[in-house]
Design a protein around this motif. Structure first.
Motif, short mmCIF file in Angstrom:
data_model
loop_
_atom_site.label_atom_id
_atom_site.label_comp_id
_atom_site.label_asym_id
_atom_site.label_seq_id
_atom_site.Cartn_x
_atom_site.Cartn_y
_atom_site.Cartn_z
N ALA A 136 -2.47 18.56 3.29
CA ALA A 136 -2.42 19.91 2.73
C ALA A 136 -2.46 19.86 1.21
CB ALA A 136 -1.17 20.63 3.21
N GLU B 52 1.98 25.09 4.62
CA GLU B 52 2.22 24.12 5.70
C GLU B 52 3.72 23.81 5.80
OE1 GLU B 52 0.84 19.65 7.06
OE2 GLU B 52 -0.52 21.01 6.05
N THR C 192 5.28 26.58 7.63
CA THR C 192 4.95 26.47 9.05
C THR C 192 5.81 25.43 9.74
OG1 THR C 192 2.67 27.13 8.59
CG2 THR C 192 3.09 26.04 10.69
N ARG C 193 6.00 24.28 9.06
CA ARG C 193 6.85 23.24 9.63
C ARG C 193 8.29 23.72 9.77
NH1 ARG C 193 6.77 18.75 5.68
NH2 ARG C 193 8.07 17.70 7.22
#
Length: 398
Positions: free
Chosen positions: A258, A185, A188-189
């Motif tokens: 997450a 995550e 992805t950020r």
């Protein structure tokens, strides 16, 4: 699931090998006794073999720590009587027929009958292997003969424990393959921020540099003061890092979501390799909003529940049902094992009371247990969402 199948196959296969070895030992002992002239004294070793078969049957029919312990200790006693009886009838067996003497001691290395955990199976095998040496040592001491343990127990231990150790190594390697959802995550950020930065940079360049260059190219003469003021404003915009800082701000997300899901994923993988197949269902797209402390307690409470399933439910599967609402996060642990009567649990049994209920109530949550003997158990664990969490010691909702 793979671990459950493989561990069960190894343990049940070892049990079948033990039974086959004992059954094949009967005609071998009779043949040796007849050939060496002590057929009238063979009844005691045969009774010991029958006793070992009975212990094998009990441990295979009702596998538990108690029956395995009964098999190891009772089998050791019968193996001692077996060896002493044969050596008393013919001492020369100690020199040229150790394959007959150490048959009962050999199957002690297969002590991890019907275990579902590779490490536990390896530990039981080691205990049985060491006990097989004690059996031969005691028999030698009683008969006054030299200590000759033979290679049978060693071969059995190397093969049997080696299979379990190989599974443990596979599990350790498999744990490294579990995806780190928090890191994924975060990546992805980061990519989203980079993409946002590129889009904003392209927009700024288009709105300032390209526009100003176009104005200069199309000008018929010297630039007027209004154009100069516009260019100065554009240069100030490019020089100011405010637009860059705005791009670097991450989108509003809940990173703890997450982390919690990653912890639950790791927990499920751990129990699957210990022999418990765990299915996770429920909300997979809703954001789980709980405080870090509540998330940690939630994972520990789920672990305690799955430990109870593995240790007491006598089943190889369980289910986690995750549910989220704006006010609470709920996880239900369900199994279809033997169940129990919650009212009959002794007061000094602190597993569910201390490891689950007290831990969850400290965050203003609640725990409910439904169980009936023969019908499985369901444990509903609920903690408030972060903005609704009560301080430790506050009244909880039951």
């Amino acid at each position: 699931m793979a671990s459950n199948i493989l561990v069960t196959a190894i343990s049940r296969g070892a049990w079948a090998v033990s039974v086959a070895l004992m059954l094949l030992t009967i005609p071998i002992v009779i043949d040796v006794a007849v050939d060496r002239g002590f057929a009238d004294r063979v009844w005691l070793p045969l009774l010991c073999i029958v006793g070992l078969l009975v212990l094998l049957g009990v441990s295979g029919w009702q596998p538990s720590t108690r029956t395995r312990l009964l098999y190891v200790l009772g089998g050791a006693a019968l193996a001692i009587v077996y060896e002493v009886a044969l050596l008393s009838a013919d001492a020369s067996l100690n020199d040229d027929a150790s394959f007959v003497l150490n048959r009962p001691a050999m199957i002690l290395a297969f002590a991890g009958v019907s275990t579902l955990r590779p490490l536990v199976g390896a530990a039981w095998s080691l205990a049985g292997y060491l006990l097989s040496f004690a059996v031969s040592a005691v028999a030698s001491a009683v008969t006054g003969l030299a200590f000759v343990p033979g290679w049978g127990p060693t071969i059995a231990f190397v093969v049997y424990a080696g299979c379990y150790l190989a599974l443990i190594a596979v599990r350790a390697n498999q744990d490294k393959q579990v995806p780190d959802l928090a890191r994924l995550e975060e990546d992805t950020r980061r990519l989203a921020i980079e993409n946002q930065f590129e889009q904003r940079a392209a927009a700024i360049v288009h709105d300032t540099v390209l526009s100003d260059l176009t104005a200069i190219m199309n000008a018929n003469g010297p630039l007027d003061e209004r154009a100069r003021a516009r260019f100065r404003a554009d240069v100030a915009t490019l020089s100011d890092s405010a637009w860059l800082r705005e791009s670097a701000e991450p989108p509003v997300v809940a990173p703890l979501d997450a982390v919690l899901r990653n912890a639950l994923e790791t927990l499920v993988s751990d129990f699957q390799w210990r022999g418990l197949s765990v299915d996770v269902t429920g909300d997979s797209h809703e954001v789980i909003r709980v405080s870090p402390e509540a998330a940690s307690s939630l994972v520990l409470a789920v672990r305690a529940c799955l430990d109870n399933v593995l240790d007491h439910a006598q089943t190889g599967s369980a289910e986690l049902v995750i549910s989220t609402t704006p006010r609470a996060v709920t996880i239900m642990v369900i199994d279809h094992g033997v169940g129990f009567d919650p009212l009959a649990v002794a007061g000094d049994r602190l597993g569910l009371r201390a490891s689950v209920t007290a831990r969850i109530r400290s965050h203003g949550g609640s725990v409910r247990v439904w169980s009936t003997p023969g019908s499985g158990t369901s444990v509903l664990i609920s903690v408030p969402a972060a903005e609704f969490e009560q301080p430790s010691g506050a009244p909880h909702v039951s």
